[in-house]
Design a protein around this motif. Structure first.
Motif, PDB file in Angstrom:
ATOM      1  N   SER A   1       1.133  -1.098   0.121  1.00 43.08           N
ATOM      2  CA  SER A   1       0.074  -0.156   0.044  1.00 43.08           C
ATOM      3  C   SER A   1       0.972   1.460   0.285  1.00 43.08           C
ATOM      4  N   ALA A   2       2.167   1.614   0.668  1.00 45.74           N
ATOM      5  CA  ALA A   2       3.058   2.890   0.711  1.00 45.74           C
ATOM      6  C   ALA A   2       2.942   2.613  -0.395  1.00 45.74           C
TER       7      ALA A   2
ATOM      8  N   VAL B   1       3.074   3.268   6.478  1.00 43.49           N
ATOM      9  CA  VAL B   1       1.529   4.080   5.806  1.00 43.49           C
ATOM     10  C   VAL B   1       0.698   5.304   6.958  1.00 43.49           C
TER      11      VAL B   1
ATOM     12  N   LYS C   1      -2.766   3.728   0.249  1.00 42.98           N
ATOM     13  CA  LYS C   1      -1.831   3.626   1.235  1.00 42.98           C
ATOM     14  C   LYS C   1      -3.160   4.337   2.643  1.00 42.98           C
TER      15      LYS C   1
END
Length: 796
Positions: free
Chosen positions: A700-701, A785, A708
């Protein structure tokens, strides 16, 4: 040639001058004639003659002889110089032409073909027909003719039973002896012929060798009207007393057959009652059932239980395989005196080698090596020399108890005392050495075998090859096999499906599918038919070589695959992209027709998940995970690793630098599937693997944006303990407003809608439970995140 029986009636005085021994079919045969024997003996008897009956000491009656003990007892009861009448019989083969000439008149008057005379019942019918068509005879003559016909019937029946029993032991045909025994019983009842002990014991033996021990017991009960379990229970006779036997038929031989039937089921309680019945002990009771005394019911010279009877009862108790059975075996064993003791008259018979070996095996099977070793020591101290069975049984017990070095010492002791180890003794130790990766010692034993002129068999080579394969040495395993194939002394041994299958498994371990296929071709040329295990090993070789389509073709050709073949076949289907077929097969397995082990089920689902995700088939992946969880399985580390590898996730990426934009284009549905996994696990209150959780946050990051933002909320909602759900608005909810639970996947898909919710509405997230292991990695991933600030991050 045709058999003819000659009867020899002699009156002899002590010493008789003959050597005799018991035979398996209940006869006492002459095995030698002494140089000091009288002319009456040397001129009339031969080696191989049978002792049929002996004159009783009182009354002058002739009692049938069933064992050497009975004969010796009858002879030694005479005073010196007093004669004893003994009846012998001699079986001779007569030339068929001579036999036909002697019986020409009978044959010409008989309406039946000659072949019918080979069957017992038709032989009786022929004799009966001949007797009835003869002019009137006196009642004595008719009785004599009828008795002769019955004796002929029983003699022919015994010949048939012995022939088919011996044949079944060689061919494993268990149907024929049962049919012959049934036919003999029908013939005996039709002839109203009383069974003798020899014929009855052979009938019961025919049932026992064909796993029809219940029939043997019911036949005993029908003949004697006595409960086969030795109790005082009433017996209902099916044939209304038509099946009978003379009084001497109830003897140690028929009772041995009865005990053998009980031993087949490990019914030691019945065996103990039968022993008590033979000894006339009606006060004995087992499990609430009292024994019935059989005293006066049978042959008085052959009713007391001998060592063989006790050994069968001992084996029956040992075979039960329970603590109570072992306890009963110990009681029987300890009740028998040692052979070195002077047994009192009418006392229990002494132990022999079979007794000791049976008890050693009983303790060995129960995993009690020390007790087995104590019995072995008692055997040696008794004056009886241990045999190969004694040593081999103790060696196996030692191996099963983890005392391998002690087993090797026992093997050396065998050779030291002059007991030559056999192939079984060596193979037991070789297998144990291979199992603990002591391959050089195992090979030394093979060399020792060859030096002792004991040729290794296919099992020996199979054990060594299996040991090499288990030690992750597939190359030496194949080399060893090829060396054996090239040696003309051992080439024939390699023509064995087990050895070829092991060699193919070695080729699979090397990833050499071409070598595996070549081995299968050699098998076919050698006339060795591949079996299920062979084809399964070949599948593994094709999978290891990347030939998934070939592996699938092999799997589809296996008829009635077992669980292991199915698990390998599922692996082939998954690697070949046949996901729908794999899912269908896994669903069919739920019907229970073929059950996979839990480990095989988990491995199959893990493989399906990894392959389907690698092919970006998220629909099949969702079905697989749903089925796995609905079946009650908990995802293991291997499951999370399979998902991670299928999606190329990383939990160990750099976390302290900007990672945005470094990823290639992600397939549509990948992130949604990861959220689906979190939702599925939480719906069953299951914990997420910490490495898998960190991988989601890192991905996600790297992607950034909404991914994120969702990951930051997930990180905030992580629960290691029992924390409560977190409201999206982070404000107190209105008591009148119903709570709305939102899955992570729904939140990601409809995130813009939830941002527009009016302040005060209640939207609750699915929490995330993460394993507490590697907490440092989890916290670092969550930091990647996180947004600056607190709750304002949820509204960006």
């Amino acid at each position: 040639a045709t058999e003819a029986v000659e009867t020899i009636d002699l009156s002899l005085s002590r010493p008789i001058g003959i050597n005799v021994e018991d035979t398996d079919d209940g006869y006492v045969s002459v095995t030698g004639i002494s140089d000091k024997a009288t002319p009456v003996v040397t001129e009339n008897l031969r080696v191989g003659d049978r002792v049929v009956s002996v004159e009783s000491s009182l009354g002058g009656q002739m009692w049938k002889v069933y064992n050497t003990d009975g004969l010796i007892s009858a002879v030694t009861s005479r005073l010196p110089g007093q004669t004893v009448r003994i009846l012998f019989e001699r079986v001779q083969n007569i030339d068929s032409d001579e036999y036909d000439r002697e019986n020409e008149s009978e044959r010409s008057s008989s309406p039946l073909p000659r072949s019918v005379l080979s069957e017992a019942v038709d032989g009786f019918r022929l004799a009966a027909s001949s007797s009835s068509s003869t002019p009137a005879r006196s009642s004595v003559e008719r009785r004599q003719a009828n008795a002769a016909s019955q004796q002929m019937l029983l003699s022919r029946s015994r010949d048939l039973l012995r022939t088919y029993i011996a044949r079944s032991e060689e061919t494993r045909d268990i149907a024929a002896p049962v049919k012959v025994a049934d036919r003999v019983l029908e013939a005996v009842m039709e002839a109203s012929a009383p069974l003798d002990g020899r014929t009855l014991s052979l009938i019961m033996k025919a049932y026992n060798v064909c796993d029809k021990s219940e029939r043997a017991i019911t036949t005993f009960e029908e003949v004697f009207g006595l409960a086969g379990d030795g109790s005082d229970a009433t017996v209902e006779r099916e044939h209304d007393g038509k099946l009978v036997a003379d009084i001497s038929a109830l003897n140690v031989f028929t009772i041995s057959a009865l005990l053998g039937a009980h031993a087949a089921h490990g019914d030691y309680e019945a065996s103990l009652r039968v022993l008590a019945a033979m000894e006339g002990n009606s006060d004995y009771s087992v499990n609430g059932k009292k024994a019935r005394s059989w005293s006066g019911k049978g042959d008085p010279l052959n009713m007391l239980p001998d060592t063989r009877i006790y050994n069968i009862a001992l084996a029956s108790a040992a075979k039960r395989g329970t603590k109570d059975g072992l306890r009963a075996a110990v009681e029987i064993f300890e009740s028998m005196p040692n052979p070195s003791l002077n047994n009192p008259s009418f006392g229990k018979p002494a132990k022999n080698l079979v007794t000791f070996n049976t008890m050693i095996n009983a303790f060995a099977s129960a995993g009690q090596f020390e007790n087995a070793n104590d019995v072995f020591k008692a055997l040696k101290s008794s004056g009886i020399r241990p045999d190969r069975v004694s040593y081999t049984t103790l060696i196996k017990a030692s191996i099963n108890s983890g005392k391998l070095d002690n087993a090797i010492d026992l093997l050396d002791d065998m050779k030291w005392v002059g007991v030559q180890p056999d192939i079984v003794s060596y193979n037991n130790v070789i297998e144990a050495l291979c199992n603990v990766n002591r391959l050089y010692e195992a090979k030394d034993l093979v060399n020792e075998m060859e030096s002792a002129r004991i040729s290794p068999d296919s099992m020996t080579y199979g054990l060594l090859m299996k040991g090499l394969l288990k030690a992750s040495k597939p190359g030496p395993c194949l080399t060893f096999f090829e060396s054996a194939c090239a040696d003309e002394r051992t080439a024939a041994l390699t023509e064995n499906v087990y050895l070829y299958t092991t060699a193919i498994s070695a080729a699979a371990a090397l990833g050499d599918h071409e070598r595996a296929l070549e081995l299968v071709s050699r098998m076919n040329r050698a006339g060795v038919k591949p079996n299920k295990c062979t084809l399964t090993a070949l599948m593994g070789a094709c999978i290891a070589g990347g030939k998934y389509d070939a592996a699938v073709d092999i799997f589809r050709k296996i008829k009635n695959p077992d669980s292991y073949a199915i698990s390998v076949g599922l692996q082939a289907l998954c690697h070949n992209g046949n996901f729908s077929e794999a899912v269908s097969l896994l669903s069919e397995l739920k019907s229970g027709q073929v059950k996979l082990t839990g480990k095989q089920v988990m491995a199959s689902y893990n493989n399906l998940l990894q392959c389907a995700l690698s092919a970006d088939d998220f629909e099949v992946s969702r079905i697989a995970l749903t089925d796995l969880l609905s079946a009650g399985y908990i995802p293991s580390k291997a499951t999370f690793r399979a998902i991670g590898e299928g999606l190329s996730l990383k939990s160990d990426g750099p976390l302290n630098v900007s990672m945005k934009g470094k990823l290639p284009l992600q397939p549509e549905g990948k992130f949604e599937f990861l959220l689906f996994v979190l939702d599925s696990l939480e719906s069953r209150k299951l914990t997420v693997d910490s490495h898998f959780y960190s991988s989601i946050l890192i991905l996600s990051a790297q992607i950034g944006g909404l991914h994120k933002r969702i990951a930051s909320i997930i990180a905030h909602s992580r629960k290691i303990g029992g924390q409560k759900e977190i409201a999206f608005s982070q404000q107190e909810t209105d008591e009148n407003t119903p709570a709305q639970f939102v899955t992570w996947e729904t939140l990601f898909t409809n995130y813009s809608d939830y941002k527009k919710e009016e302040i005060g509405s209640s939207v609750l997230f699915r929490p995330v439970r993460v394993s507490s292991k590697d907490l440092g990695r989890v916290l670092a991933a969550e930091q990647a995140v996180s947004y600056r600030g607190n709750r304002s991050s949820y509204h960006r």
